[in-house]
Design an enzyme around this catalytic site. Structure first.
Site, PDB file in Angstrom:
ATOM      1  N   LYS A 169       2.341  -3.447   6.534  1.00 21.95           N
ATOM      2  CA  LYS A 169       2.692  -3.418   5.095  1.00 21.95           C
ATOM      3  C   LYS A 169       4.195  -3.180   4.941  1.00 21.95           C
ATOM      4  CE  LYS A 169      -1.342  -4.307   3.485  1.00 21.95           C
ATOM      5  NZ  LYS A 169      -1.604  -5.644   2.926  1.00 21.95           N
TER       6      LYS A 169
ATOM      7  N   SER B 258       0.835  -1.208   0.000  1.00 20.87           N
ATOM      8  CA  SER B 258       0.000   0.000   0.000  1.00 20.87           C
ATOM      9  C   SER B 258       0.866   1.253   0.000  1.00 20.87           C
ATOM     10  CB  SER B 258      -0.892  -0.016   1.256  1.00 20.87           C
ATOM     11  OG  SER B 258      -1.502   1.249   1.445  1.00 20.87           O
TER      12      SER B 258
ATOM     13  N   TYR C 295      -1.539  -0.942  10.984  1.00 18.04           N
ATOM     14  CA  TYR C 295      -1.868  -1.468   9.652  1.00 18.04           C
ATOM     15  C   TYR C 295      -0.749  -1.099   8.669  1.00 18.04           C
ATOM     16  CZ  TYR C 295      -3.518  -1.362   4.895  1.00 18.04           C
ATOM     17  OH  TYR C 295      -3.590  -1.523   3.541  1.00 18.04           O
TER      18      TYR C 295
HETATM   19  C1  WQD Z   1      -9.712   9.089   1.461  1.00 19.77           C
HETATM   20  C2  WQD Z   1      -9.954  10.565   1.726  1.00 19.77           C
HETATM   21  C3  WQD Z   1     -10.323  11.108   4.045  1.00 19.77           C
HETATM   22  C4  WQD Z   1     -14.096   8.990   4.465  1.00 19.77           C
HETATM   23  C5  WQD Z   1      -6.912   4.153   3.437  1.00 19.77           C
HETATM   24  C6  WQD Z   1      -5.708   3.346   3.848  1.00 19.77           C
HETATM   25  C7  WQD Z   1      -5.077   2.753   2.620  1.00 19.77           C
HETATM   26  C8  WQD Z   1      -6.107   1.941   1.910  1.00 19.77           C
HETATM   27  C9  WQD Z   1      -7.245   2.852   1.469  1.00 19.77           C
HETATM   28  C10 WQD Z   1      -6.345  -0.363   2.584  1.00 19.77           C
HETATM   29  C11 WQD Z   1      -9.237  11.058   2.992  1.00 19.77           C
HETATM   30  C12 WQD Z   1     -11.562  11.404   3.202  1.00 19.77           C
HETATM   31  C13 WQD Z   1     -12.927   9.514   3.937  1.00 19.77           C
HETATM   32  C14 WQD Z   1     -15.149   9.877   4.838  1.00 19.77           C
HETATM   33  C15 WQD Z   1     -13.799  11.728   4.153  1.00 19.77           C
HETATM   34  N1  WQD Z   1      -6.613   0.935   2.760  1.00 19.77           N
HETATM   35  N2  WQD Z   1     -12.800  10.852   3.789  1.00 19.77           N
HETATM   36  N3  WQD Z   1     -14.957  11.217   4.672  1.00 19.77           N
HETATM   37  O1  WQD Z   1      -7.350   7.038   4.216  1.00 19.77           O
HETATM   38  O2  WQD Z   1      -6.570   7.568   1.834  1.00 19.77           O
HETATM   39  O3  WQD Z   1      -6.487   5.238   2.652  1.00 19.77           O
HETATM   40  O4  WQD Z   1      -7.812   3.385   2.681  1.00 19.77           O
HETATM   41  O5  WQD Z   1      -5.637  -0.844   1.756  1.00 19.77           O
HETATM   42  O6  WQD Z   1      -4.007   1.931   2.996  1.00 19.77           O
HETATM   43  O7  WQD Z   1      -4.777   4.199   4.450  1.00 19.77           O
HETATM   44  O8  WQD Z   1      -8.676   6.264   2.193  1.00 19.77           O
HETATM   45  O9  WQD Z   1     -11.060   6.387   1.606  1.00 19.77           O
HETATM   46  O10 WQD Z   1     -10.416   6.392   4.061  1.00 19.77           O
HETATM   47  O11 WQD Z   1      -9.975   8.402   2.683  1.00 19.77           O
HETATM   48  O12 WQD Z   1     -13.654  12.964   4.016  1.00 19.77           O
HETATM   49  O13 WQD Z   1     -16.247   9.465   5.327  1.00 19.77           O
HETATM   50  O14 WQD Z   1     -11.346  10.773   1.971  1.00 19.77           O
HETATM   51  O15 WQD Z   1     -10.111  12.138   4.990  1.00 19.77           O
HETATM   52  O16 WQD Z   1      -8.800  12.374   2.755  1.00 19.77           O
HETATM   53  P1  WQD Z   1      -7.239   6.649   2.791  1.00 19.77           P
HETATM   54  P2  WQD Z   1     -10.109   6.810   2.670  1.00 19.77           P
END
Ligand code: WQD
Length: 338
Positions: free
Chosen positions: A154, A125, A150
């Site tokens: 990785k 990741s 997590y």
């Molecule tokens: C994306 C953006 C949030 C939810 C994580 C893991 C990564 C992979 C993918 C497993 C961020 C914003 C999110 C919400 C929001 N996981 N957001 N409201 O955190 O980039 O990555 O998930 O493999 O390893 O780190 O993904 O989709 O959670 O967030 O504003 O209800 O959307 O702040 O900026 P992230 P995400």
């Protein structure tokens, strides 16, 4: 040729099984169904006409892993998705993550090291980079101190594989560092099935769009980005799945330049949270109900991939845009809520 896909009933795993079958591989899935559903097998069969072999095994049970590889000696490669992946949960339950994500990796690698030749694809990741200093992020960007157990699993996973490959010439491995996977298969037969309240942005958007959630909370709009919201590299899950098959074929054909290689798998384009919301509104024709709230602890500001190495060395390139992927995510959301 027989390929083992661990976590093959999961979101990325199931899409990869489809692409493997499309390329003529015989697939065996191991999944403990802790975060997936056996019905996904029917979805895969509906797309390819072939139901993969399936073994419900908890990979934490070492002897069961040994028995599996005894029974399926003709497995030529493993694509290893099986892992716990909720960043927040990993902070609360670190030992669950280290046991499940590291213990199982060690058991599988031990079995592969017994074979005359083995190919191994590891689900890594972009989390390993933390907040990278330079955009777009290249594979040689420094690995920063993990922000969560997590993310640490990785980083540790990659190191364990690298160390093992150093002393095991018969083992050939590739780690794929995913950016943000999203979307669903064009057939509408498989897609993301988050259990409970989605942690990730895209399923929360589509669940809000269909009325399952009242409102999307946007975690902060005071970041140093053009519109103040975080930027990510949202990659269509089918593009990501194809990257796994290409990586496996690279190893099986002996085209790899060393027996441990790493590739970023993203689109190379950064999109903000608000841009993701607007792409949903465009494809759905619906206004999304959202509000700006405080930042989510642990979030980085910006991450998007430099895809030069994957494009030039792996010979893979993402073909779908955020909007096209969001359209498939929306079609899927509507189908599963029917
Ligand atoms: C994306 C953006 C949030 C939810 C994580 C893991 C990564 C992979 C993918 C497993 C961020 C914003 C999110 C919400 C929001 N996981 N957001 N409201 O955190 O980039 O990555 O998930 O493999 O390893 O780190 O993904 O989709 O959670 O967030 O504003 O209800 O959307 O702040 O900026 P992230 P995400």
């Amino acid at each position: 040729m027989k390929v083992l896909v661990t976590g093959g009933l999961g979101f990325i795993g199931s899409h990869t099984v489809v692409e493997l079958q499309n390329k003529g591989f015989e697939v065996i899935i191991i999944d403990d169904c802790s975060n997936s559903d056996e019905n996904v097998l029917e979805g895969i069969k509906a797309i390819t006409g072939k139901k993969p072999l399936y073994e419900k095994i908890d990979l934490k049970e070492k002897h069961k892993v040994e028995d599996f590889f005894q029974c399926y000696q003709d497995v030529v490669g493993v694509i290893h998705f099986a892992a716990s992946k909720a960043v927040g949960e990993s902070v609360e339950k670190p030992l669950l993550y280290y046991e499940n994500n590291i213990g199982t990796l060690v058991y599988i690698l031990k079995e592969l090291c017994k074979k005359n030749k083995a190919s191994f694809i590891f689900s890594s990741s972009c989390t390993v980079y933390g907040q990278a200093d330079k955009m777009p992020i290249t594979e040689d960007a420094p690995i920063k101190v993990a922000e969560s157990p997590y993310g640490n699993t990785k980083q540790m996973g990659e190191e364990i594989i690298a160390d093992t490959c150093k002393v095991t010439p018969s083992l050939n491995a590739i780690a794929l560092r995913y950016f943000n996977p999203m979307g669903a298969h064009p057939s509408g037969e498989i897609g993301e099935l988050p259990i409970g309240v989605p942690q990730n942005l895209v399923p929360f958007i589509t669940q809000t769009g269909i009325g399952l959630r009242d409102q999307l909370s946007v975690f902060g709009d005071d970041y140093p980005t053009p519109d103040g919201t975080c930027i990510r590299d949202y990659i269509y899950v089918v593009d990501l799945a194809k990257a796994h098959v290409i990586a496996l074929e690279r190893l099986l054909s002996g085209k790899n330049e060393s027996n441990y290689e790493v590739f970023n798998v993203g689109t190379g384009t950064g999109s903000s949270v608000l841009e993701a919301i607007h792409s949903f509104e465009k494809v759905s024709g619906r206004k999304l109900n959202y509000k700006i709230v405080d930042r989510r602890p642990g979030d980085i500001t910006t991450a998007y991939a430099d895809t030069t190495k994957a494009n030039k060395v792996l010979g893979w390139k993402a073909e779908y845009t955020l909007e096209e992927a969001m359209n498939y995510a929306w079609i899927w959301e509507q189908k599963i809520r029917d």
